[in-house]
Design a protein around this motif. Structure first.
Motif, PDB file in Angstrom:
ATOM      1  N   LYS A 105       5.764  -1.165  -0.044  1.00 32.11           N
ATOM      2  CA  LYS A 105       4.860   0.038   0.679  1.00 32.11           C
ATOM      3  C   LYS A 105       5.844   0.984   1.171  1.00 32.11           C
ATOM      4  O   LYS A 105       5.677   2.069   0.899  1.00 32.11           O
ATOM      5  CB  LYS A 105       3.790  -0.418   1.577  1.00 32.11           C
ATOM      6  CG  LYS A 105       3.016  -0.922   1.224  1.00 32.11           C
ATOM      7  CD  LYS A 105       1.691  -1.171   2.138  1.00 32.11           C
ATOM      8  CE  LYS A 105       1.924  -1.523   3.414  1.00 32.11           C
ATOM      9  NZ  LYS A 105       0.898  -1.741   4.308  1.00 32.11           N
ATOM     10  N   TRP A 106       6.952   0.662   1.693  1.00 39.77           N
ATOM     11  CA  TRP A 106       7.713   1.488   2.395  1.00 39.77           C
ATOM     12  C   TRP A 106       9.017   2.085   1.355  1.00 39.77           C
ATOM     13  O   TRP A 106       9.641   2.987   1.706  1.00 39.77           O
ATOM     14  CB  TRP A 106       8.546   1.017   3.678  1.00 39.77           C
ATOM     15  CG  TRP A 106       7.756   0.789   4.758  1.00 39.77           C
ATOM     16  CD1 TRP A 106       6.999  -0.271   5.437  1.00 39.77           C
ATOM     17  CD2 TRP A 106       7.009   1.895   5.561  1.00 39.77           C
ATOM     18  NE1 TRP A 106       6.210   0.016   6.379  1.00 39.77           N
ATOM     19  CE2 TRP A 106       6.277   1.332   6.603  1.00 39.77           C
ATOM     20  CE3 TRP A 106       7.326   3.338   5.711  1.00 39.77           C
ATOM     21  CZ2 TRP A 106       5.577   1.904   7.425  1.00 39.77           C
ATOM     22  CZ3 TRP A 106       6.844   3.979   6.704  1.00 39.77           C
ATOM     23  CH2 TRP A 106       5.978   3.456   7.647  1.00 39.77           C
ATOM     24  N   ARG A 110       4.051 -11.053   2.944  1.00 40.18           N
ATOM     25  CA  ARG A 110       3.699  -9.624   3.476  1.00 40.18           C
ATOM     26  C   ARG A 110       5.004  -8.846   3.919  1.00 40.18           C
ATOM     27  O   ARG A 110       4.974  -7.635   3.709  1.00 40.18           O
ATOM     28  CB  ARG A 110       3.151 -10.085   5.371  1.00 40.18           C
ATOM     29  CG  ARG A 110       1.853 -10.742   5.238  1.00 40.18           C
ATOM     30  CD  ARG A 110       1.267 -11.185   6.490  1.00 40.18           C
ATOM     31  NE  ARG A 110       0.209 -12.080   6.603  1.00 40.18           N
ATOM     32  CZ  ARG A 110      -0.486 -12.126   7.380  1.00 40.18           C
ATOM     33  NH1 ARG A 110      -0.826 -11.313   8.432  1.00 40.18           N
ATOM     34  NH2 ARG A 110      -1.529 -13.162   7.284  1.00 40.18           N
ATOM     35  N   SER A 111       6.135  -9.511   4.291  1.00 47.07           N
ATOM     36  CA  SER A 111       7.488  -8.695   4.201  1.00 47.07           C
ATOM     37  C   SER A 111       7.688  -8.196   2.787  1.00 47.07           C
ATOM     38  O   SER A 111       8.115  -7.037   3.023  1.00 47.07           O
ATOM     39  CB  SER A 111       8.613  -9.877   4.721  1.00 47.07           C
ATOM     40  OG  SER A 111       8.331 -10.255   5.763  1.00 47.07           O
ATOM     41  N   ASN A 123      -5.606  -5.341   1.517  1.00 45.39           N
ATOM     42  CA  ASN A 123      -4.579  -4.517   1.096  1.00 45.39           C
ATOM     43  C   ASN A 123      -4.787  -4.219  -0.189  1.00 45.39           C
ATOM     44  O   ASN A 123      -3.961  -3.770  -1.148  1.00 45.39           O
ATOM     45  CB  ASN A 123      -3.114  -4.661   1.242  1.00 45.39           C
ATOM     46  CG  ASN A 123      -2.762  -4.735   2.854  1.00 45.39           C
ATOM     47  OD1 ASN A 123      -2.050  -3.752   3.158  1.00 45.39           O
ATOM     48  ND2 ASN A 123      -2.903  -5.963   3.581  1.00 45.39           N
ATOM     49  N   GLU A 154       5.022  -5.212   2.281  1.00 48.23           N
ATOM     50  CA  GLU A 154       5.490  -3.939   3.336  1.00 48.23           C
ATOM     51  C   GLU A 154       6.839  -3.383   2.805  1.00 48.23           C
ATOM     52  O   GLU A 154       7.126  -1.831   2.935  1.00 48.23           O
ATOM     53  CB  GLU A 154       5.699  -4.581   4.780  1.00 48.23           C
ATOM     54  CG  GLU A 154       4.637  -4.913   5.299  1.00 48.23           C
ATOM     55  CD  GLU A 154       4.527  -5.751   6.687  1.00 48.23           C
ATOM     56  OE1 GLU A 154       5.851  -5.882   7.170  1.00 48.23           O
ATOM     57  OE2 GLU A 154       3.875  -6.100   7.394  1.00 48.23           O
TER      58      GLU A 154
END
Length: 308
Positions: free
Chosen positions: A116-117, A109-110, A143, A113
């Protein structure tokens, strides 16, 4: 016509990758009708999750006496240091990542994310798991990330064989594989197909507290019981054994006098999330350099002459 001939000399076509169909079962929610070439895969595709992509170009690293070099497809600049030569690029192609999980997938997940950023120059294109209902697989589906079951279930009804897995990842044109709490031994077929391209994160300072049977809370309990004063995550390249591949990065976490395994685990996990993202960032930016003795180093982003 003359202009087209000139351009074709600078832009050779990438070799096509043969697609071999295997008669194994399907498992997905919905699949776009525009992608018939992947109908034979045992995947779970959320609606609209698949996007056709171009063929990946391999990175080639080599070494010679008194110097290290790493050639890349888009290299345009060179940074030199006494005893070292490093070819670094101004721009690199965005990398395609496969992540392997067996549980909640907090490191996955890290990484996702961060992608995505925009802090990673790469995207997670597929998730591989041995537990189709685990938290990491659920997060992937939510996702829009395709989910692959590996290894094949004992009854043979679901999952891929090692050769099928290699072919599937090649169809996704995966550049790098990231193990994030995946508890199965990686098959030799995959290691050979993705040489120096598979990373794992382990919750202790390897080579201490590593190997078969050392995973999750078992590691932290062993660290506390040993009286060790320091622990922390290790990121290493994957070979044919548990936790014995070349170490790429580590971060030290103190073991406090009255620590429980759970308290130590929480502090180590926090560092894991940060360290894995930083290493994957370097990986996607092609800043992993191999020393002539086979030790991998991370090239500094701020100063290409420095290595970690």
């Amino acid at each position: 016509m003359e202009a087209q001939q000139i351009l074709s000399g600078f832009c050779p076509k990438s070799p096509s990758i043969p697609i071999v169909k295997h008669p194994f079962s399907l498992k997905f929610n919905s699949l776009p009708s525009s992608c018939p070439s992947i109908q034979s895969l045992n995947l779970e595709f959320p609606s609209g999750a698949f996007h056709p992509t171009s063929t990946a170009h391999k990175e080639v690293c080599s070494s010679s006496p008194r110097r290290i070099w790493c050639s890349r497809s888009n290299s345009t600049a060179e940074a030199k240091e006494e005893g070292h030569e490093v070819r670094s690029q101004v721009t690199v192609r965005k990398k395609k990542l496969a992540v392997f999980v067996s549980g909640g997938g907090s490191n996955f997940r890290s990484i996702h994310e961060a992608s995505k950023w925009g802090s990673l120059h790469g995207d997670v294109h597929v998730l591989v798991t041995n537990k189709s209902e685990c938290g990491g697989a659920e997060y992937a589906r939510n996702n829009g990330i395709p989910v692959i079951l590996f290894p094949k279930a004992k009854d043979g009804s679901n999952g891929l064989s090692p050769s099928d897995l290699v072919n599937t990842l090649r169809r996704f044109e995966v550049d790098f594989i990231l193990l994030a709490g995946y508890l199965k031994l990686i098959p030799v077929e995959l290691i050979r197909a993705y040489e120096r391209s598979i990373l794992n994160i382990h919750p202790s300072l390897l080579p201490a507290f590593g190997g078969k049977g050392y995973y999750g809370m078992k590691v932290h309990k062993a660290v506390v019981a040993s009286g060790a004063r320091f622990s922390g995550p290790t990121i290493h390249f994957v070979d044919e054994h548990f936790d014995t591949g070349r170490i790429l990065a580590q971060r030290v976490v103190p073991v406090l006098a009255n620590d429980t395994a759970e308290e130590l685990a929480a502090r180590v996990l926090k560092e894991e999330h940060q360290l894995y993202v930083e290493v994957v960032e370097a990986l996607c930016e092609e800043r992993i350099i191999w020393r002539e003795d086979g030790v991998p180093l991370i090239q500094s982003k701020e100063n290409p002459k420095e290595f970690h």
